[in-house]
Enzyme design. Structure first.
Site, PDB file in Angstrom:
ATOM      1  N   ARG A   1      40.851  18.069  46.708  1.00 31.17           N
ATOM      2  CA  ARG A   1      40.197  16.609  47.593  1.00 31.17           C
ATOM      3  C   ARG A   1      41.205  17.808  48.589  1.00 31.17           C
ATOM      4  O   ARG A   1      40.917  16.198  50.011  1.00 31.17           O
ATOM      5  CB  ARG A   1      40.336  15.359  47.467  1.00 31.17           C
ATOM      6  CG  ARG A   1      39.845  14.830  46.132  1.00 31.17           C
ATOM      7  CD  ARG A   1      39.435  13.684  46.095  1.00 31.17           C
ATOM      8  NE  ARG A   1      41.275  13.397  45.662  1.00 31.17           N
ATOM      9  CZ  ARG A   1      41.447  13.601  43.974  1.00 31.17           C
ATOM     10  NH1 ARG A   1      40.433  14.000  42.977  1.00 31.17           N
ATOM     11  NH2 ARG A   1      42.791  13.365  43.564  1.00 31.17           N
TER      12      ARG A   1
ATOM     13  N   GLU B   1      30.719  33.603  41.196  1.00 27.96           N
ATOM     14  CA  GLU B   1      29.342  32.546  40.499  1.00 27.96           C
ATOM     15  C   GLU B   1      27.687  32.536  41.709  1.00 27.96           C
ATOM     16  O   GLU B   1      27.709  32.477  42.449  1.00 27.96           O
ATOM     17  CB  GLU B   1      30.200  31.324  40.616  1.00 27.96           C
ATOM     18  CG  GLU B   1      28.935  29.821  39.111  1.00 27.96           C
ATOM     19  CD  GLU B   1      29.880  29.196  39.093  1.00 27.96           C
ATOM     20  OE1 GLU B   1      28.520  28.172  39.279  1.00 27.96           O
ATOM     21  OE2 GLU B   1      30.529  28.528  39.563  1.00 27.96           O
TER      22      GLU B   1
ATOM     23  N   ASP C   1      20.977  20.994  41.156  1.00 26.25           N
ATOM     24  CA  ASP C   1      22.588  22.046  40.455  1.00 26.25           C
ATOM     25  C   ASP C   1      22.484  20.139  40.115  1.00 26.25           C
ATOM     26  O   ASP C   1      23.477  19.783  40.014  1.00 26.25           O
ATOM     27  CB  ASP C   1      23.346  22.030  41.451  1.00 26.25           C
ATOM     28  CG  ASP C   1      24.791  22.384  40.076  1.00 26.25           C
ATOM     29  OD1 ASP C   1      24.795  22.862  38.827  1.00 26.25           O
ATOM     30  OD2 ASP C   1      26.108  22.781  41.090  1.00 26.25           O
TER      31      ASP C   1
ATOM     32  N   HIS D   1      23.424  19.873  35.577  1.00 31.14           N
ATOM     33  CA  HIS D   1      23.898  20.472  33.834  1.00 31.14           C
ATOM     34  C   HIS D   1      23.366  19.002  33.243  1.00 31.14           C
ATOM     35  O   HIS D   1      23.730  17.619  33.801  1.00 31.14           O
ATOM     36  CB  HIS D   1      25.577  20.616  34.029  1.00 31.14           C
ATOM     37  CG  HIS D   1      26.191  21.150  35.047  1.00 31.14           C
ATOM     38  ND1 HIS D   1      27.071  22.026  35.221  1.00 31.14           N
ATOM     39  CD2 HIS D   1      25.302  22.218  35.931  1.00 31.14           C
ATOM     40  CE1 HIS D   1      27.517  23.156  35.310  1.00 31.14           C
ATOM     41  NE2 HIS D   1      26.036  22.863  36.444  1.00 31.14           N
TER      42      HIS D   1
ATOM     43  N   GLU E   1      29.729  23.698  30.817  1.00 32.54           N
ATOM     44  CA  GLU E   1      30.342  22.727  32.220  1.00 32.54           C
ATOM     45  C   GLU E   1      29.508  21.350  31.933  1.00 32.54           C
ATOM     46  O   GLU E   1      29.177  20.781  32.765  1.00 32.54           O
ATOM     47  CB  GLU E   1      29.879  23.692  33.195  1.00 32.54           C
ATOM     48  CG  GLU E   1      30.844  24.720  33.923  1.00 32.54           C
ATOM     49  CD  GLU E   1      31.023  25.058  34.936  1.00 32.54           C
ATOM     50  OE1 GLU E   1      31.874  25.080  35.427  1.00 32.54           O
ATOM     51  OE2 GLU E   1      29.823  25.293  35.471  1.00 32.54           O
TER      52      GLU E   1
ATOM     53  N   ASP F   1      25.503  31.134  35.392  1.00 31.08           N
ATOM     54  CA  ASP F   1      26.144  29.936  35.120  1.00 31.08           C
ATOM     55  C   ASP F   1      23.975  29.664  34.684  1.00 31.08           C
ATOM     56  O   ASP F   1      23.672  29.970  35.367  1.00 31.08           O
ATOM     57  CB  ASP F   1      26.182  29.064  35.896  1.00 31.08           C
ATOM     58  CG  ASP F   1      25.541  27.250  35.722  1.00 31.08           C
ATOM     59  OD1 ASP F   1      24.992  26.796  35.627  1.00 31.08           O
ATOM     60  OD2 ASP F   1      26.634  26.655  35.744  1.00 31.08           O
TER      61      ASP F   1
ATOM     62  N   TYR G   1      36.447  22.941  45.737  1.00 27.88           N
ATOM     63  CA  TYR G   1      34.468  22.859  45.629  1.00 27.88           C
ATOM     64  C   TYR G   1      34.788  22.226  47.413  1.00 27.88           C
ATOM     65  O   TYR G   1      33.660  22.313  48.165  1.00 27.88           O
ATOM     66  CB  TYR G   1      33.906  22.009  45.327  1.00 27.88           C
ATOM     67  CG  TYR G   1      33.815  21.918  43.759  1.00 27.88           C
ATOM     68  CD1 TYR G   1      32.908  22.435  43.510  1.00 27.88           C
ATOM     69  CD2 TYR G   1      34.316  20.047  42.805  1.00 27.88           C
ATOM     70  CE1 TYR G   1      32.639  22.842  42.005  1.00 27.88           C
ATOM     71  CE2 TYR G   1      33.734  21.112  41.735  1.00 27.88           C
ATOM     72  CZ  TYR G   1      33.696  21.707  40.948  1.00 27.88           C
ATOM     73  OH  TYR G   1      32.959  22.177  39.851  1.00 27.88           O
TER      74      TYR G   1
ATOM     75  N   HIS H   1      38.713  27.578  38.259  1.00 28.64           N
ATOM     76  CA  HIS H   1      37.359  27.728  39.305  1.00 28.64           C
ATOM     77  C   HIS H   1      38.243  26.765  40.476  1.00 28.64           C
ATOM     78  O   HIS H   1      38.646  26.425  40.654  1.00 28.64           O
ATOM     79  CB  HIS H   1      36.893  26.378  38.149  1.00 28.64           C
ATOM     80  CG  HIS H   1      35.376  26.070  39.353  1.00 28.64           C
ATOM     81  ND1 HIS H   1      34.773  25.802  40.334  1.00 28.64           N
ATOM     82  CD2 HIS H   1      33.815  26.477  38.978  1.00 28.64           C
ATOM     83  CE1 HIS H   1      33.641  26.000  40.921  1.00 28.64           C
ATOM     84  NE2 HIS H   1      33.051  26.386  39.730  1.00 28.64           N
TER      85      HIS H   1
ATOM     86  N   HIS I   1      22.428  27.549  36.727  1.00 23.58           N
ATOM     87  CA  HIS I   1      22.128  27.947  38.509  1.00 23.58           C
ATOM     88  C   HIS I   1      21.030  28.520  38.435  1.00 23.58           C
ATOM     89  O   HIS I   1      20.543  28.956  38.467  1.00 23.58           O
ATOM     90  CB  HIS I   1      23.360  28.276  38.715  1.00 23.58           C
ATOM     91  CG  HIS I   1      24.007  27.737  38.896  1.00 23.58           C
ATOM     92  ND1 HIS I   1      25.557  27.483  39.539  1.00 23.58           N
ATOM     93  CD2 HIS I   1      24.400  25.675  38.676  1.00 23.58           C
ATOM     94  CE1 HIS I   1      26.173  27.116  39.774  1.00 23.58           C
ATOM     95  NE2 HIS I   1      26.030  25.380  38.705  1.00 23.58           N
TER      96      HIS I   1
ATOM     97  N   HIS J   1      32.191  29.180  44.003  1.00 23.23           N
ATOM     98  CA  HIS J   1      30.989  29.618  44.587  1.00 23.23           C
ATOM     99  C   HIS J   1      31.230  30.248  46.046  1.00 23.23           C
ATOM    100  O   HIS J   1      31.964  30.314  46.531  1.00 23.23           O
ATOM    101  CB  HIS J   1      30.421  27.758  44.938  1.00 23.23           C
ATOM    102  CG  HIS J   1      30.506  27.188  43.707  1.00 23.23           C
ATOM    103  ND1 HIS J   1      30.162  25.822  43.635  1.00 23.23           N
ATOM    104  CD2 HIS J   1      30.385  27.242  42.766  1.00 23.23           C
ATOM    105  CE1 HIS J   1      30.342  25.508  42.015  1.00 23.23           C
ATOM    106  NE2 HIS J   1      30.195  26.110  41.618  1.00 23.23           N
TER     107      HIS J   1
ATOM    108  N   HIS K   1      29.309  30.271  32.617  1.00 19.85           N
ATOM    109  CA  HIS K   1      29.074  28.987  32.039  1.00 19.85           C
ATOM    110  C   HIS K   1      27.770  28.424  31.622  1.00 19.85           C
ATOM    111  O   HIS K   1      26.931  28.462  32.126  1.00 19.85           O
ATOM    112  CB  HIS K   1      28.915  28.242  33.615  1.00 19.85           C
ATOM    113  CG  HIS K   1      30.515  28.461  33.854  1.00 19.85           C
ATOM    114  ND1 HIS K   1      30.608  28.058  35.922  1.00 19.85           N
ATOM    115  CD2 HIS K   1      31.357  29.626  33.695  1.00 19.85           C
ATOM    116  CE1 HIS K   1      31.809  28.484  35.878  1.00 19.85           C
ATOM    117  NE2 HIS K   1      32.532  28.941  35.356  1.00 19.85           N
TER     118      HIS K   1
END
Length: 253
Positions: free
Chosen positions: A7, A115, A199, A201, A231, A149, A42, A39, A152, A79, A186
């Site tokens: 964050r 990824e 996306d 999962h 994941e 993934d 984001y 990872h 994905h 990503h 993944h």
């Protein structure tokens, strides 16, 4: 596994004592660093047309690779990025490679693992050709790889649910990118249908991909020694231990 807050762009330095404890714990418990894939944040968008975001993403990538080195790890997953609709895909791919090259110049040995994406919005990396285009622009190609993934890939249009779908995907990946670049997978089922570009999962065997594809994955010789990382959402009674047990039960003797 994340190496800092998801964050915030700015994070406190990695504690050297904690890093040493991590390395020791991995050695004592038999965790090979090649099977551990942190990872990326984001927040990071190495393909951003916004110069401030691009610069912060570059700096964060350097920080992430530096943390990997301190922890004794050799791979880092991210990503690739998104154009935000303001630049062309080619320009976005160029910026991503630029950020990777810059980070590699400031760090050593850690492999940057791209990824594949689902093709949602302006993200790049949904097609294998886009991953290859980034790799072609990376100066030290010994330090770049790919993590596939399954959710994905399915959402981007690669039909893993079809009979022989896993083999077909790997054949195409080998032809376009090269299997020697594959560093991890993944494992995720998909809530969305084939080619939905979402996306979303789902737990193993409970989505649109289905259990047979994961049976093919765990029995595919070309994936031997490739780390397979869950994941999935995980629900009461079917969390990671149960899903791992299920995947092992699919392995042929």
């Amino acid at each position: 596994m994340f190496l800092g807050s998801q964050r915030s762009w700015k994070r406190p330095p990695l504690n050297s004592t904690a890093a040493e404890k991590f390395r020791k714990a991995c050695a004592e418990n038999g965790f090979d660093p090649v099977h551990i894939l942190p990872h990326g944040s984001y927040l990071m968008n190495c393909g951003s047309p916004k110069e401030d975001v691009f610069e912060k993403s570059q700096a964060l990538l350097v920080d992430e690779l530096t943390r990997c080195s301190a922890l004794g790890l050799c791979h880092f997953n991210l990503h690739p990025g998104a154009s935000l609709g303001s630049i062309t895909t080619e320009e976005c791919l160029e910026k991503i490679a630029q950020a990777i090259n810059d980070a590699h110049r400031q760090t050593s040995s850690v492999v940057t693992v791209l990824e594949n994406m689902c093709g949602q919005g302006s993200t790049v990396g949904g097609q294998f050709s886009e991953l290859r285009a980034i790799i072609d622009r990376v100066q030290d190609q010994s330090r770049v790889g790919v993590c596939l993934d399954t959710c994905h890939a399915f959402a981007a249009g690669y039909d893993l649910s079809a009979k022989g779908g896993v083999k077909s995907m790997l054949d195409e990946f080998d032809q376009v990118v090269g299997l020697h670049y594959l560093r991890a997978m993944h494992l995720n089922d998909s809530k969305g249908k084939l080619g939905c570009h979402l996306d979303r999962h789902e737990d193993i065997g409970r989505g649109q991909i289905g259990l047979s594809a994961f049976r093919d994955i765990v029995n595919e010789p070309r994936l031997d020694n490739i780390p397979l990382i869950l994941e999935t959402p995980g629900r009461p009674g079917f969390e990671y231990p149960e899903q791992i047990e299920l995947l092992y039960s699919l392995c042929k003797d």
